[in-house]
Design an enzyme around this catalytic site. Structure first.
Site, PDB file in Angstrom:
ATOM      1  N   ILE A 117       0.893  -1.147   0.000  1.00  0.00           N
ATOM      2  CA  ILE A 117       0.000   0.000   0.000  1.00  0.00           C
ATOM      3  C   ILE A 117       0.936   1.203   0.000  1.00  0.00           C
ATOM      4  O   ILE A 117       1.910   1.245   0.753  1.00  0.00           O
ATOM      5  CB  ILE A 117      -0.944  -0.001   1.225  1.00  0.00           C
ATOM      6  CG1 ILE A 117      -1.914   1.194   1.179  1.00  0.00           C
ATOM      7  CG2 ILE A 117      -0.206  -0.063   2.535  1.00  0.00           C
ATOM      8  CD1 ILE A 117      -2.972   1.182   2.287  1.00  0.00           C
ATOM      9  N   SER A 118       0.674   2.160  -0.852  1.00  0.00           N
ATOM     10  CA  SER A 118       1.571   3.305  -1.001  1.00  0.00           C
ATOM     11  C   SER A 118       1.609   4.161   0.260  1.00  0.00           C
ATOM     12  O   SER A 118       0.648   4.225   1.029  1.00  0.00           O
ATOM     13  CB  SER A 118       1.139   4.181  -2.179  1.00  0.00           C
ATOM     14  OG  SER A 118       1.260   3.483  -3.386  1.00  0.00           O
TER      15      SER A 118
END
Length: 133
Positions: free
Chosen positions: A78-79
Site C-alpha cells: 500500500i503506497s
C-alpha cells in the site's frame, strides 16, 4: 488505551482502538500530507475520512498511519500516505471525471479517488488482492 511508539515513526497507533486510529489519521494528514505541501482541500478532507487501517493486513494494522508503504501480500505494498495524496492532488480532478486505476492493490487509492471524482474503475490481476480489496 495502549499506544505503540516506534523510533523514527510519525504516528503512534493503538492496536485496536478506533478512536486512536482516527486521532492518528488526523496527525497523518496534518504532519505528513498538509505539512509537506498538499493544499487541495478535497484531497485533505478525503485523506482525513478514509480509514487507511482498513486497507492493511490485521497483523500490521498498528503501522497503518506511519509515513511509509506497507506490505499487503503478493509482493505488493500500500503506497505511503503522502504519495497517495500527491498523486491525487496532481491529477487535478474536478469531481466529474471517471478515473481508471490499473492495479487495485489494497483498494486504498481507489477509495481516496472515489471521494474526489464521479466514478472509479479499478483493475487488479492478482486474485488474492482482488478478493481482499
Amino acid at each position: 488505551m495502549i499506544m505503540l511508539l516506534l523510533p523514527n515513526d510519525d504516528c503512534a497507533v493503538a492496536q485496536t482502538d478506533e478512536h486512536t486510529y482516527a486521532q492518528n489519521r488526523i496527525k497523518m494528514v496534518a504532519q505528513q500530507i498538509k505539512g509537506r505541501g498538499i493544499t487541495d482541500a478535497k484531497v485533505l478532507a478525503v485523506m482525513q475520512s478514509v480509514p487507511r487501517h482498513d486497507f492493511v493486513p490485521a497483523k500490521i494494522r498498528s503501522r497503518a498511519y506511519f509515513d511509509r508503504p506497507l506490505p499487503i501480500g503478493e509482493g505488493q505494498t500500500i503506497s505511503q500516505p503522502y504519495i497517495v495524496a500527491l498523486m491525487s492532488e496532481s491529477i487535478g480532478l474536478t469531481g466529474k471525471e471517471t478515473v481508471l486505476e490499473i492495479g487495485t492493490g489494497s483498494g486504498y487509492q481507489a477509495a481516496i479517488l472515489s471521494g474526489l471524482t464521479a466514478r472509479v474503475i479499478t483493475m487488479e490481476i492478482k486474485p488474492k488482492l482482488f478478493e481482499t480489496a
